[in-house]
Design an enzyme around this catalytic site. Structure first.
Site, PDB file in Angstrom:
ATOM      1  N   GLY A 140       0.776  -1.233   0.000  1.00 50.04           N
ATOM      2  CA  GLY A 140       0.000   0.000   0.000  1.00 50.04           C
ATOM      3  C   GLY A 140       0.808   1.285   0.000  1.00 50.04           C
ATOM      4  CB  ILE A 172       9.978  13.381  -0.865  1.00 44.23           C
ATOM      5  CG1 ILE A 172      10.336  13.716   0.591  1.00 44.23           C
ATOM      6  CG2 ILE A 172       8.550  12.857  -0.962  1.00 44.23           C
ATOM      7  CD1 ILE A 172      10.343  12.537   1.552  1.00 44.23           C
ATOM      8  CG  ASN A 178       4.557  10.233  -5.868  1.00 45.95           C
ATOM      9  OD1 ASN A 178       3.856  11.099  -5.351  1.00 45.95           O
ATOM     10  ND2 ASN A 178       4.198   9.572  -6.954  1.00 45.95           N
ATOM     11  CD  GLU A 216       8.008   0.421   9.531  1.00 46.11           C
ATOM     12  OE1 GLU A 216       7.319   0.190  10.535  1.00 46.11           O
ATOM     13  OE2 GLU A 216       8.009  -0.316   8.525  1.00 46.11           O
TER      14      GLU A 216
HETATM   15 MO1  MOS Z   1       6.499  -2.433   8.821  1.00 47.61          MO
HETATM   16  S1  MOS Z   1       6.433  -3.203  10.795  1.00 47.61           S
HETATM   17  O1  MOS Z   1       6.425  -3.913   7.963  1.00 47.61           O
HETATM   18  O2  MOS Z   1       4.955  -1.652   8.836  1.00 47.61           O
END
Ligand code: MOS
Length: 746
Positions: free
Chosen positions: A470, A632, A634, A709
């Site tokens: 995603g 960055i 995109n 993350e």
């Molecule tokens: Mo990372 S823990 O695969 O969102």
């Protein structure tokens, strides 16, 4: 060869290249593959947290309409379960759950039987007819019951860190805070359920699986079944969200393959929403002590960070929860400890910002308390302790633009215009509060391979066994490839999610763009070199005999760098030589820079909340995330990714918790009606995401740091800080439920 890229695609906010396939339903997810003669499997799961199956009666289920077979530990094949050496980096230490290999039960939800039937409905119906009785045994069903005897994670996992003498420094510090922070189990709750279709063709196995790592899925199943990897193919072109839940190969994949072999036909095993709460991992429960010592001017003199987290009784799952405390601020004295408590539950696993989101919550909440104790602005406290080099690794940063993040975030939220006195601001009968926290996540990279194929029709295909759960990997990699090949993005197709493709690392830890992108770039340059070799040796080419470093690829053409009138279309060159295509495969791997620099993405999160003083409800009015994450690729998709992370952070702060019943040893709210992920009404209409300019020449050839993350990091402590500012109440247990905010519960 010249390294010129004209950057026509990278940096542009183009829409997702896989968007049309997704919105028209053309994108096929694991459950949707049309496999002939497909049968369906459904699970019977244990209802006790610890025990032994005494009696298991499958007669009624076997006689039920449509049922093909029922497998349990008595008739299931004994599988070799060879141990991978070393174990995959996504697996914890210990012994993975061996399904249907014996009568022992270690947690509620462990599969004890599998029904295979012609239809899903018939399979599910028959599971209700299976009778199971257990001899129960004592179980650890609460973290507190095991806290007296926690153990260190196994060697190689995050070790206790120390520098100076933190406890001595704490004892003499001019100002101290010493507090406990509590965080519940949290679940990924991706939209797409976990599902596997398994089909055998003689000794060969094909798996259509929801996974963040097809190559490892293949390796794991090869070890479980004791078969060659070459006999297994894993296909996973689309993943509907995962956030870490599909990093590992969970037991249901083995069950699907086992069921298909037993039934002699393809089998689909899809976990129900309820089953996913106990069949895949979750963010572990933690209790954290953070003690900070500081001088009266705010300079930190001591950090102590002790974590207790739950694991299962069969595996030791450990996280890097204490790492932020070791590197985020300049402080001469540090001591960390990370301990595990085995509980009779299924194993935890990484969930977006694993460990870091948890550790930063406690550290930043404590920093907020320290700022109050010092009578100092929380932002000034962070600036006073800014680490100009990594105090943990003793290395310079590859790049760090955290101060710019603080400035940008503070300006956007209006930080300095607030009245900093707790409980002083009101609007529409609500208490108003502002809060902030730092965000951080390590920038990792792993070896990856990719193939680039340039066709005579002027298009190109890029191939790598990567995944896109995603974050926009299809699109960002297409942009990288398009620039490296000098093609428009519309002429480049990226194929991923298949073990027949060149190997790729795990799609996790925010490493995909850096790892796969670097390999794609290398493969594109390798194919350019081949095309150039053809042109240079061709007297009919305008580039005949030309030095490679004088040729630029742009707009489907190879062009003389000094004389743009000299050049030709790549397609024409291929046609003249009767070549349908030219291809090259290349690897890219991290190098010496990994030991020369400390690499992290940094950010700052600012929150404005409205708290109802009577009901204790907290509404996030505004949320600003300012990030420095290198280049960055995109901005549109990067912003989208951060909106997801910030929303996940709102869930961590306000709504999400596994409601645990210690008597029964089970999650009581294993459904989306009662496990509350944030919905639209919980999220402010404009989540404000900013990327500060940052050029990092060291991290990888793209100069990009991962951003997935980090966007889930720092949000909860920023909201916690804002709730304190609004109410004057110090809360230390997540989520900030109304009863806690109103002072009715801890
Ligand atoms: Mo990372 S823990 O695969 O969102």
């Amino acid at each position: 060869m010249t390294d010129i890229t004209l950057d026509v695609a990278v940096g542009r906010p183009i829409v997702r290249v896989d968007g049309p396939a997704k919105v028209t339903g053309a994108a096929r997810y694991a459950a949707e593959f049309d496999v002939p003669d497909l049968a369906h499997a459904a699970l019977v799961q244990s209802t006790v947290p610890h025990g032994r199956i005494r009696r298991l009666d499958t007669a009624a289920a076997e006689a039920a309409p449509g049922v093909i077979a029922v497998l349990d530990h008595r008739n299931a094949p004994r599988l070799p379960y060879h141990v991978m050496s070393p174990r995959a980096p996504v697996d914890p230490a210990g012994e993975q759950l061996r399904v249907l290999q014996g009568p022992e039960v270690l947690f509620v939800g462990q599969p004890v039987a599998v029904v295979i039937a012609r239809s899903l409905e018939e399979a599910v119906h028959a599971t209700a007819l299976v009778q199971v009785e257990y001899d129960e045994r004592p179980a650890v069903t609460r973290l507190a019951d095991g806290v007296g005897d926690p153990h260190e994670p196994p060697a190689g996992k995050p070790a206790d860190l120390s520098r100076g003498d933190a406890d001595a420094a704490l004892a003499v510090a001019e100002v101290t805070v010493d507090t406990l922070y509590d965080q519940p189990v949290a679940f990924h709750c991706a939209i797409e359920p976990h599902v596997t279709i398994a089909a055998w063709d003689g000794p060969r196995l094909t798996l259509w699986d929801k996974t963040q790592w097809v190559d490892n899925d293949r390796a794991e199943i090869a070890h479980v079944f004791g078969m060659p990897e070459a006999d297994i193919r894993v296909i996973s072109p689309f993943v509907g969200g995962a956030f870490g839940s599909a990093l590992r190969t969970w037991p249901h994949v083995t069950l699907a393959a086992m069921a298909a072999r037993h039934a002699g036909r393809p089998v689909r095993l899809e976990l129900t929403r309820r089953q996913q709460f106990v069949s895949t991992g979750y963010r572990p429960r933690t209790v954290q002590r953070v003690a900070l010592g500081a001088r009266a001017d705010g300079r930190l003199t001591a950090i102590v960070h002790e974590v207790v987290a739950n694991t299962s009784v069969y595996e030791d799952y450990a996280e890097t929860t204490v790492e932020p405390s070791a590197m985020l601020y300049a402080c001469p004295n540090l001591r960390t400890a990370y301990r595990l408590v085995p509980v009779n539950v299924n194993s935890p696993c990484p969930m977006r910002g694993p460990g870091v989101a948890t550790g930063v919550y406690a550290l930043e909440a404590a920093m907020d308390e320290l700022a109050e104790a010092l009578d100092m602005d929380p932002l000034d406290l962070r600036l006073a302790n800014h680490a100009d080099a990594d105090p943990n690794k003793g290395l310079p940063w590859s790049s760090k633009s955290l101060k710019a993040c603080y400035r940008t975030g503070a300006a956007r939220i209006g930080w300095h215009a607030r009245d900093p006195v707790p409980g002083s601001m009101e609007a529409d009968g609500m208490r108003v509060g502002y809060g902030m926290a730092t965000a951080v996540y390590p920038t990792h990279r792993a070896k990856a391979s990719a193939q680039a194929i340039v066709f005579a029709d002027g298009t190109a295909e890029i191939r790598s066994a990567a995944s896109d759960m995603g974050p926009g990997t299809y699109t960002s990699i297409t942009q990288v490839a398009a620039d490296a090949l000098g093609l428009d993005t519309g002429r480049v197709r990226f194929v991923l999610g298949d073990t027949d493709l060149p190997r790729a690392p795990v799609h996790g830890g925010s490493i995909t763009l850096a790892s796969v992108g670097s390999a794609v770039r290398a493969a594109a340059f390798a194919v350019r070199a081949r095309l150039l070799a053809v042109a240079r040796g061709d007297p009919a080419s305008p580039l005949h005999g030309l030095n490679a470093d004088r040729v630029v690829f742009a707009d489907g053409r190879m062009i003389h760098a000094d004389d743009p009138s000299r050049g030709e279309r790549v397609a024409d060159l291929l046609a003249r030589h009767g070549l349908g295509s030219v291809d090259a495969t290349a690897d890219a791997a991290p190098g010496a820079e990994q030991t020369q620099f400390s690499m992290y993405a940094f950010g700052a999160v600012f929150a404005e909340v409205r708290v109802d003083p009577d009901f204790g409800t907290v509404r996030v009015a505004r949320l600003v995330g300012a990030y420095a994450a290198g280049r960055i690729v995109n901005p549109l998709i990067a912003r989208s990714q951060c909106i997801g992370g910030l929303t996940m952070g709102i869930g961590m702060a306000l709504t999400e918790q596994g409601d645990w019943d210690p008597r029964l040893g089970r999650v009581m709210n294993a459904n989306l009606a009662e496990y509350l992920v944030p919905v639209h009404a919980d999220v402010p209409p404009d989540l404000d995401v900013a990327f500060v300019d940052e050029a990092d020449p060291h991290v990888n050839p793209l100069g990009s740091k991962g951003i997935a993350e980090i966007a889930a990091v720092g949000v909860a402590p920023a909201i916690l800080s804002a709730v304190h500012h609004a109410t004057g109440r110090r809360l230390r247990s997540l989520p900030l439920l109304p009863e806690r905010v109103a002072g009715l519960a801890r």
